[in-house]
Design an enzyme around this catalytic site. Structure first.
Site, PDB file in Angstrom:
ATOM      1  N   GLY A  41       1.153  -1.582   0.247  1.00  0.00           N
ATOM      2  CA  GLY A  41       0.007  -0.196   0.203  1.00  0.00           C
ATOM      3  C   GLY A  41       0.827   1.754   0.017  1.00  0.00           C
ATOM      4  N   LYS A  52      11.235   7.694   6.067  1.00  0.00           N
ATOM      5  CA  LYS A  52      11.712   6.817   7.042  1.00  0.00           C
ATOM      6  C   LYS A  52      13.155   6.699   6.469  1.00  0.00           C
ATOM      7  CE  LYS A  52       8.594   8.789   9.136  1.00  0.00           C
ATOM      8  NZ  LYS A  52       7.290   9.366   8.238  1.00  0.00           N
ATOM      9  N   GLY A 179       1.427  21.090   7.786  1.00  0.00           N
ATOM     10  CA  GLY A 179       0.793  19.173   8.831  1.00  0.00           C
ATOM     11  C   GLY A 179       2.304  18.437   8.939  1.00  0.00           C
ATOM     12  N   GLY A 182       4.662  18.203   5.140  1.00  0.00           N
ATOM     13  CA  GLY A 182       5.288  18.868   4.709  1.00  0.00           C
ATOM     14  C   GLY A 182       6.155  18.877   5.441  1.00  0.00           C
ATOM     15  N   MET A 316      -5.492   8.622   9.874  1.00  0.00           N
ATOM     16  CA  MET A 316      -5.035   7.602   9.436  1.00  0.00           C
ATOM     17  C   MET A 316      -3.987   7.581   9.352  1.00  0.00           C
ATOM     18  SD  MET A 316      -6.230  10.322   5.293  1.00  0.00           S
ATOM     19  CE  MET A 316      -8.372   9.997   4.919  1.00  0.00           C
ATOM     20  N   ALA A 318      -0.860   4.384  10.110  1.00  0.00           N
ATOM     21  CA  ALA A 318      -0.455   2.840   9.339  1.00  0.00           C
ATOM     22  C   ALA A 318      -0.753   1.938  10.653  1.00  0.00           C
ATOM     23  CB  ALA A 318       1.094   2.696   9.011  1.00  0.00           C
ATOM     24  N   HIS A 442      19.007   4.586  34.280  1.00  0.00           N
ATOM     25  CA  HIS A 442      19.909   5.471  34.812  1.00  0.00           C
ATOM     26  C   HIS A 442      21.413   5.251  33.861  1.00  0.00           C
ATOM     27  CE1 HIS A 442      21.789   9.313  35.401  1.00  0.00           C
ATOM     28  NE2 HIS A 442      22.639   8.642  35.880  1.00  0.00           N
TER      29      HIS A 442
HETATM   30  P1  FAD Z   1      -3.367   2.350   1.972  1.00  0.00           P
HETATM   31  O1  FAD Z   1      -1.637   2.389   2.900  1.00  0.00           O
HETATM   32  O2  FAD Z   1      -3.348   3.452   0.876  1.00  0.00           O
HETATM   33  O3  FAD Z   1      -3.441   1.018   0.881  1.00  0.00           O
HETATM   34  C1  FAD Z   1      -4.671   0.837   0.297  1.00  0.00           C
HETATM   35  C2  FAD Z   1      -3.989  -0.405  -0.852  1.00  0.00           C
HETATM   36  O4  FAD Z   1      -5.308   0.007  -1.676  1.00  0.00           O
HETATM   37  C3  FAD Z   1      -3.149   0.660  -2.057  1.00  0.00           C
HETATM   38  O5  FAD Z   1      -1.841  -0.317  -2.163  1.00  0.00           O
HETATM   39  C4  FAD Z   1      -3.983   1.030  -3.264  1.00  0.00           C
HETATM   40  O6  FAD Z   1      -2.768   0.255  -4.538  1.00  0.00           O
HETATM   41  C5  FAD Z   1      -4.760  -0.187  -3.281  1.00  0.00           C
HETATM   42  N1  FAD Z   1      -6.063  -0.922  -4.271  1.00  0.00           N
HETATM   43  C6  FAD Z   1      -7.249   1.163  -4.023  1.00  0.00           C
HETATM   44  N2  FAD Z   1      -7.705   0.691  -4.863  1.00  0.00           N
HETATM   45  C7  FAD Z   1      -7.690  -0.925  -4.998  1.00  0.00           C
HETATM   46  C8  FAD Z   1      -8.795  -0.906  -5.685  1.00  0.00           C
HETATM   47  N3  FAD Z   1     -10.250  -0.794  -6.464  1.00  0.00           N
HETATM   48  N4  FAD Z   1      -8.908  -2.871  -6.175  1.00  0.00           N
HETATM   49  C9  FAD Z   1      -6.929  -2.926  -5.646  1.00  0.00           C
HETATM   50  N5  FAD Z   1      -6.188  -2.582  -5.521  1.00  0.00           N
HETATM   51  C10 FAD Z   1      -6.657  -0.905  -4.783  1.00  0.00           C
HETATM   52  N6  FAD Z   1       1.558   6.922   8.658  1.00  0.00           N
HETATM   53  C11 FAD Z   1       1.555   6.168  10.192  1.00  0.00           C
HETATM   54  O7  FAD Z   1       1.458   5.844  10.911  1.00  0.00           O
HETATM   55  N7  FAD Z   1       3.357   6.501  10.115  1.00  0.00           N
HETATM   56  C12 FAD Z   1       4.173   7.281   9.043  1.00  0.00           C
HETATM   57  O8  FAD Z   1       5.304   7.564   9.190  1.00  0.00           O
HETATM   58  C13 FAD Z   1       3.492   7.354   7.567  1.00  0.00           C
HETATM   59  N8  FAD Z   1       4.039   8.413   7.798  1.00  0.00           N
HETATM   60  C14 FAD Z   1       3.518   8.519   5.525  1.00  0.00           C
HETATM   61  C15 FAD Z   1       3.976   8.994   4.788  1.00  0.00           C
HETATM   62  C16 FAD Z   1       3.938   9.702   3.496  1.00  0.00           C
HETATM   63  C17 FAD Z   1       4.256  10.127   2.485  1.00  0.00           C
HETATM   64  C18 FAD Z   1       2.414   9.399   3.560  1.00  0.00           C
HETATM   65  C19 FAD Z   1       2.295   9.912   1.746  1.00  0.00           C
HETATM   66  C20 FAD Z   1       1.969   8.818   4.521  1.00  0.00           C
HETATM   67  C21 FAD Z   1       2.371   8.381   5.590  1.00  0.00           C
HETATM   68  N9  FAD Z   1       2.018   7.747   6.777  1.00  0.00           N
HETATM   69  C22 FAD Z   1       2.366   6.701   8.096  1.00  0.00           C
HETATM   70  C23 FAD Z   1       0.271   7.412   6.604  1.00  0.00           C
HETATM   71  C24 FAD Z   1      -0.349   6.093   6.086  1.00  0.00           C
HETATM   72  O9  FAD Z   1       0.965   5.411   4.874  1.00  0.00           O
HETATM   73  C25 FAD Z   1      -1.701   5.396   6.018  1.00  0.00           C
HETATM   74  O10 FAD Z   1      -1.993   5.957   7.238  1.00  0.00           O
HETATM   75  C26 FAD Z   1      -1.673   4.091   5.828  1.00  0.00           C
HETATM   76  O11 FAD Z   1      -1.100   3.756   4.755  1.00  0.00           O
HETATM   77  C27 FAD Z   1      -2.280   3.161   5.568  1.00  0.00           C
HETATM   78  O12 FAD Z   1      -3.526   2.389   5.400  1.00  0.00           O
HETATM   79  P2  FAD Z   1      -4.109   2.008   4.467  1.00  0.00           P
HETATM   80  O13 FAD Z   1      -3.872  -0.228   5.167  1.00  0.00           O
HETATM   81  O14 FAD Z   1      -5.191   2.119   5.173  1.00  0.00           O
HETATM   82  O15 FAD Z   1      -4.292   2.321   2.721  1.00  0.00           O
HETATM   83  P1  NAI Z   2      -1.862  16.829   7.827  1.00  0.00           P
HETATM   84  O1  NAI Z   2      -4.031  16.601   7.926  1.00  0.00           O
HETATM   85  O2  NAI Z   2      -1.384  16.587   8.843  1.00  0.00           O
HETATM   86  O3  NAI Z   2      -1.772  18.763   7.609  1.00  0.00           O
HETATM   87  C1  NAI Z   2      -2.386  19.475   6.468  1.00  0.00           C
HETATM   88  C2  NAI Z   2      -1.867  20.575   6.764  1.00  0.00           C
HETATM   89  O4  NAI Z   2      -2.767  22.043   6.199  1.00  0.00           O
HETATM   90  C3  NAI Z   2      -3.150  21.073   8.468  1.00  0.00           C
HETATM   91  O5  NAI Z   2      -2.079  21.888   9.025  1.00  0.00           O
HETATM   92  C4  NAI Z   2      -4.317  21.946   7.438  1.00  0.00           C
HETATM   93  O6  NAI Z   2      -4.321  23.272   8.373  1.00  0.00           O
HETATM   94  C5  NAI Z   2      -3.361  22.967   6.266  1.00  0.00           C
HETATM   95  N1  NAI Z   2      -4.291  22.968   5.209  1.00  0.00           N
HETATM   96  C6  NAI Z   2      -4.930  22.703   4.590  1.00  0.00           C
HETATM   97  N2  NAI Z   2      -6.103  23.002   3.650  1.00  0.00           N
HETATM   98  C7  NAI Z   2      -4.553  24.210   3.334  1.00  0.00           C
HETATM   99  C8  NAI Z   2      -4.588  25.205   2.397  1.00  0.00           C
HETATM  100  N3  NAI Z   2      -5.576  25.477   1.730  1.00  0.00           N
HETATM  101  N4  NAI Z   2      -3.525  26.068   2.022  1.00  0.00           N
HETATM  102  C9  NAI Z   2      -2.567  26.128   2.735  1.00  0.00           C
HETATM  103  N5  NAI Z   2      -2.837  25.098   4.193  1.00  0.00           N
HETATM  104  C10 NAI Z   2      -3.359  24.600   3.652  1.00  0.00           C
HETATM  105  O7  NAI Z   2      -2.026  16.593   6.481  1.00  0.00           O
HETATM  106  P2  NAI Z   2      -0.592  16.218   5.646  1.00  0.00           P
HETATM  107  O8  NAI Z   2       0.362  16.723   5.688  1.00  0.00           O
HETATM  108  O9  NAI Z   2      -0.832  16.291   3.962  1.00  0.00           O
HETATM  109  O10 NAI Z   2      -0.801  14.567   5.882  1.00  0.00           O
HETATM  110  C11 NAI Z   2      -1.693  12.980   5.132  1.00  0.00           C
HETATM  111  C12 NAI Z   2      -2.020  12.351   6.483  1.00  0.00           C
HETATM  112  O11 NAI Z   2      -1.008  11.488   6.411  1.00  0.00           O
HETATM  113  C13 NAI Z   2      -1.557  12.476   8.001  1.00  0.00           C
HETATM  114  O12 NAI Z   2      -2.340  13.362   8.775  1.00  0.00           O
HETATM  115  C14 NAI Z   2      -1.421  11.879   8.799  1.00  0.00           C
HETATM  116  O13 NAI Z   2      -2.276  11.293   8.962  1.00  0.00           O
HETATM  117  C15 NAI Z   2      -0.632  11.290   7.512  1.00  0.00           C
HETATM  118  N6  NAI Z   2       1.057  11.223   7.492  1.00  0.00           N
HETATM  119  C16 NAI Z   2       1.488  10.669   8.957  1.00  0.00           C
HETATM  120  C17 NAI Z   2       2.896  10.494   8.954  1.00  0.00           C
HETATM  121  C18 NAI Z   2       3.176  10.182  10.476  1.00  0.00           C
HETATM  122  O14 NAI Z   2       3.211   9.106  11.006  1.00  0.00           O
HETATM  123  N7  NAI Z   2       4.834  10.424  10.846  1.00  0.00           N
HETATM  124  C19 NAI Z   2       3.604  11.244   8.690  1.00  0.00           C
HETATM  125  C20 NAI Z   2       3.626  11.454   7.005  1.00  0.00           C
HETATM  126  C21 NAI Z   2       1.626  11.416   6.942  1.00  0.00           C
END
Ligand code: FAD
Ligand code: NAI
Length: 463
Positions: A41, A52, A179, A182, A316, A318, A442
């Site tokens: 995913g 990471k 967020g 970013g 949202m 993992a 410690h």
């Molecule tokens: P996803 O991981 O989005 O998986 C969904 C899968 O479904 C995809 O592979 C897609 O191809 C597949 N799919 C969709 N529709 C269909 C279909 N119709 N048929 C077949 N397959 C389909 N979360 C953390 O906890 N820690 C982090 O450090 C973190 N870092 C992140 C960094 C970035 C840049 C991003 C974008 C997200 C990050 N997240 C992080 C968020 C995390 O990736 C998601 O919360 C997590 O992947 C959600 O898992 P999921 O199983 O719901 O969906």
């Molecule tokens: P986010 O929800 O963390 O942050 C989005 C930011 O954009 C907020 O501060 C919001 O106020 C601002 N914003 C919204 N509309 C705007 C606009 N029009 N102009 C300027 N600012 C605006 O969303 P982000 O960073 O896109 O990440 C999405 C999700 O992915 C996170 O909420 C998180 O669930 C997941 N994620 C988790 C990570 C982790 O656990 N380390 C790492 C990366 C993503």
């Protein structure tokens, strides 16, 4: 004739693949449909893992350039090879996605390759083939939220996906959205030399975090060279040969200004992804934002169809998706699967790291809950001093009357690891005093947690 399974999971992200594994462990005949070429995913392919990997590489570089002198270590000229860094990231991702493939084989889970779409309440089509199952789980995840007037091309104007693939460090990176994405990906490129400007709509960054932590976080990033344009919105973007001109305006009205960028990262949130799934054919209900609606047991309005992970309500993350995957598989097997949403940690993998669990001070105030605050700075911790990493503090919130832990927030070195203790404590219904009375080795950073817990009772020892 449709091939039949006990369970078909659509999507192999952390929600879907974990649900499939747990269901197979419990004896079900399981298939998982994934349209991407590799399993895992968003998280493994374009999210948690690649981000990471780049955070780690850029941190090692930054530490080598800026952190060694203090320790009396001299190095010659330090440089980096971005192509190698990116290749390493690719290797890390590939090892992880292949790992899931191995786990599928081990657990006898069928990977149906392709995009699933519903053809009825318990039937799907993938390519030209039909499949049916007693239970179907929607685990299709999320996608980046678009912004009108800012057209993503994944080269000049990128989402996190493009920001993980840059083959050159942008001189000027403008991030829209202060967020998690970013700030993490902004950190990667800032450490490698980009001048990073964050345009955030609100008057603060990371709106979901405890406000005091957000403030300290912004100060730490500002020291690292980040510029913040808070309370601003982007109203237009023009892409030219050499970069992007962004028009920004104060959110509350006022004169517009122009920001020039080599690359713009659009990171204003993510939204549920159900494109092509044909929810209508099954009659599955979603809300106006596309989130699939479920009850507390992940059941949608259609009997036999369930949903977990980013595609339903909640953070949202993992690990949230994984917990839901396990709980749902256990519920389907007649067990008592359950997720405690009060004990889901969140970690931002910047430096310093930021980690939290439970309620923020603002949430407690809004709910009218009387609480105590215990805080302790890393500056007063021997190990942090020895490491030369003294920025940040731990903050513990407990109930004024019962002392039960309600929330914990840490900004500092290895905060993501340190929060685990407090997640466990909250899960077990512990009080701040319980944490304070536990013996902590410690000298370790974990003593900051113990001292913050002591401070909730006004009796920290080392400050
Ligand atoms: P996803 O991981 O989005 O998986 C969904 C899968 O479904 C995809 O592979 C897609 O191809 C597949 N799919 C969709 N529709 C269909 C279909 N119709 N048929 C077949 N397959 C389909 N979360 C953390 O906890 N820690 C982090 O450090 C973190 N870092 C992140 C960094 C970035 C840049 C991003 C974008 C997200 C990050 N997240 C992080 C968020 C995390 O990736 C998601 O919360 C997590 O992947 C959600 O898992 P999921 O199983 O719901 O969906
Ligand atoms: P986010 O929800 O963390 O942050 C989005 C930011 O954009 C907020 O501060 C919001 O106020 C601002 N914003 C919204 N509309 C705007 C606009 N029009 N102009 C300027 N600012 C605006 O969303 P982000 O960073 O896109 O990440 C999405 C999700 O992915 C996170 O909420 C998180 O669930 C997941 N994620 C988790 C990570 C982790 O656990 N380390 C790492 C990366 C993503």
């Amino acid at each position: 004739m449709a091939e039949t399974f006990d369970l078909i999971v659509i999507g192999s992200g952390p929600g879907g693949y974990v649900c499939a594994i747990r269901a197979a462990q419990l004896g079900m005949k399981v298939a998982c449909v994934e349209k991407r070429a590799t399993l895992g995913g968003t998280c493994l392919n374009i999210g948690c893992i690649p981000s990471k990997a780049l955070l780690q590489s850029s941190e090692v570089f930054h530490q080598t350039v800026h952190g060694l002198k203090d320790h009396g270590i001299a190095v010659g000229e330090v440089s980096f090879d971005l192509a190698r860094m990116q290749a390493r990231k690719g290797e890390v991702v590939s090892a992880n996605t292949k790992g899931i493939e191995f786990l599928f084989k081990k657990n006898k889970i069928t990977w149906i390759k392709g995009a699933a779409s519903f053809t009825g309440p318990n039937a799907i089509a993938v390519g030209g083939s039909a499949y049916s199952a007693k239970s179907i789980v929607i685990a299709t995840g999320s996608e980046s939220v678009p912004l009108k007037g800012v057209e993503v091309d994944e080269t000049r104007i990128v989402t996190s996906t493009g920001a993980l693939e840059l083959d050159k460090v942008p001189g000027r990176l403008v991030v829209i959205g202060g967020g998690v994405i970013g700030l993490e990906l902004g950190s990667v490129w800032a450490r490698l030399g980009a001048k990073v400007t964050v345009v955030e709509f609100l008057e603060r960054i990371t709106p979901g975090l405890d406000a005091e932590i957000s403030k300290a976080f912004q100060q730490a990033l500002t020291k690292q060279g980040f510029t913040f344009k808070l309370g601003h919105k982007v109203t237009g973007a023009t892409t030219g040969k050499d970069g992007v001109s962004l028009t920004i305006e104060p959110a509350k009205g006022g004169a517009a200004e122009t920001l020039e960028a080599d690359v713009v990262l659009l990171a204003i949130g993510r939204r549920a992804y159900t494109e092509g799934l044909n929810l209508a054919a099954a009659g599955v209900a979603a809300d106006a934002r596309g989130l699939v609606l479920t009850d507390a047991h992940y059941a949608t309005n259609v009997p036999g169809i369930y949903a977990i992970g980013d595609v339903i309500a909640g953070p949202m993350l993992a690990h949230k998706a994984e917990e839901e995957g396990v709980a749902l598989a256990e519920l389907l097997a007649g067990q008592a699967g359950h997720v405690n949403y009060d004990a889901i940690p969140g970690v931002v993998y910047t430096w310093p790291e930021v980690a939290s669990v439970g309620r923020t001070e603002e949430e407690l105030k809004a709910a009218g809950v009387a609480y105590k605050v215990g805080k302790f700075p890393f500056m007063a911790n021997g190990r942090a001093r020895a490491m030369g990493e003294m920025e940040g503090f731990a903050k513990i919130l407990s109930d004024q009357t019962t002392d039960r832990l309600l929330g914990a927030h840490i900004i500092g070195p290895d905060a993501g690891t340190l929060i685990a203790e407090l997640v466990t404590a909250i899960e077990f219904g512990a009080s701040a005093e319980d944490v304070a009375r536990v013996c902590h080795a410690h000298p370790t950073l974990s003593e900051v947690v113990k001292e913050a817990a002591l401070a909730a009772d006004g009796r920290a020892l080392h400050i």
